[in-house]
Design a protein around this motif. Sequence first.
Motif, mmCIF file in Angstrom:
data_model
loop_
_atom_site.group_PDB
_atom_site.id
_atom_site.type_symbol
_atom_site.label_atom_id
_atom_site.label_comp_id
_atom_site.label_asym_id
_atom_site.label_seq_id
_atom_site.Cartn_x
_atom_site.Cartn_y
_atom_site.Cartn_z
ATOM 1 N N PRO A 2 0.824 -1.199 0.000
ATOM 2 C CA PRO A 2 0.000 0.000 0.000
ATOM 3 C C PRO A 2 0.858 1.248 0.000
ATOM 4 O O PRO A 2 1.903 1.310 0.639
ATOM 5 N N VAL A 4 0.579 4.053 1.449
ATOM 6 C CA VAL A 4 0.761 4.755 2.710
ATOM 7 C C VAL A 4 1.877 4.189 3.559
ATOM 8 O O VAL A 4 2.346 4.842 4.484
ATOM 9 N N GLU A 61 -4.450 8.348 0.734
ATOM 10 C CA GLU A 61 -4.799 7.015 1.202
ATOM 11 C C GLU A 61 -4.899 6.954 2.724
ATOM 12 O O GLU A 61 -5.566 6.075 3.276
ATOM 13 N N ASP A 64 -8.424 7.863 3.238
ATOM 14 C CA ASP A 64 -9.248 6.775 2.711
ATOM 15 C C ASP A 64 -9.300 5.601 3.685
ATOM 16 O O ASP A 64 -10.323 4.913 3.792
ATOM 17 N N LEU A 65 -8.207 5.370 4.374
ATOM 18 C CA LEU A 65 -8.157 4.278 5.347
ATOM 19 C C LEU A 65 -9.228 4.452 6.414
ATOM 20 O O LEU A 65 -9.918 3.492 6.781
ATOM 21 N N ARG A 69 -12.014 2.787 2.709
ATOM 22 C CA ARG A 69 -11.774 2.622 1.278
ATOM 23 C C ARG A 69 -10.441 1.934 0.972
ATOM 24 O O ARG A 69 -10.035 1.872 -0.193
ATOM 25 N N VAL A 70 -9.766 1.430 2.016
ATOM 26 C CA VAL A 70 -8.524 0.676 1.816
ATOM 27 C C VAL A 70 -8.657 -0.619 2.612
ATOM 28 O O VAL A 70 -7.979 -0.822 3.620
ATOM 29 N N HIS A 73 -5.566 -2.753 3.900
ATOM 30 C CA HIS A 73 -4.485 -2.065 4.609
ATOM 31 C C HIS A 73 -3.967 -2.915 5.775
ATOM 32 O O HIS A 73 -4.756 -3.586 6.460
#
Length: 298
Positions: A2, A4, A61, A64-65, A69-70, A73
């Motif tokens: 990922p 991030v 991101e 988003d986490l 939406r991740v 992760h």
Amino acid sequence: MPAVIATLASMRTDGDSWDINTSVGSTALFVAAARALGGRAADAPAEDPFAELFVRAAGGEWADLLDGRVPAHPLLSPEFGIQFQQHQVARTRYFDDYLHTAAAAGIRQVVILAAGLDARAYRLPWPEGAVVYELDRPPVLEFKRETLAQAGLDPIAERHEVPVDLREDWPKALCDSGFDPAVPTAWLVEGLLIYLSSAAQDQLFDAIVSLSTPGSRVAIEQMDPLPAEAVAEMAEHDDAGSDWVRLIYNDPRAEATEWFADRGWTGERIYLNDYIRDLGHTPAAQQSLINLVTVVRP
């Protein structure tokens, strides 16, 4: 990997550098995200509403986490993420309680080493006259200050930024910022020692002792060294564990409680899993090498 956490994947060197989005600096966002996620549970032992503020300010991101939406992760994975969330929330509670106790004992001077995205100067109910010194690299402190200012937030304690790398002459920078070594101090060493070599840890402790008058205290998070085979196995994978193991120093080192005891301080330590049980929760990890220490100078 990922995006991030991709920035975490760089080997440590003695003179390396970072900001809020790279290397050790980016771990501050990773930890803030874990605090934000872990604090959402109704029975969470601690909650840090500022953590979500920082994560959303980073955007992309990271934000988003928090919005789900991740889904893949690492912070959401059962084998790592849930344990890490619990770790961060539990240690937050430990150090919050430590500072409450220090304030109740009359201590009004606090020093947070490698402060990262610690917002305790803003969120704890500090008594009148409390002063908090936050030490970290300038880009990290700048990100924190600007994020909180844009949200219209002011610190409750008198807050002093000390923009310095802890590998530099940070005691001088601290004293130049108004720190008074003749006044009892509550020191906070959270999430730091594993990013220091054994020699650097000893130097840090020596500096704390030299700046601490009787009545001072230190709260520390430390980790027992990982077995060599575990480090080798983690390094083989392309995931959060392999990124993290590249950032830490896993060399044998002095245990903090014993180190300070040899210099006349008193203290105690507790392993993280035992502390989690004391809080009435079941540890998500079967075993944890993390332990929490508080020492006091008589």
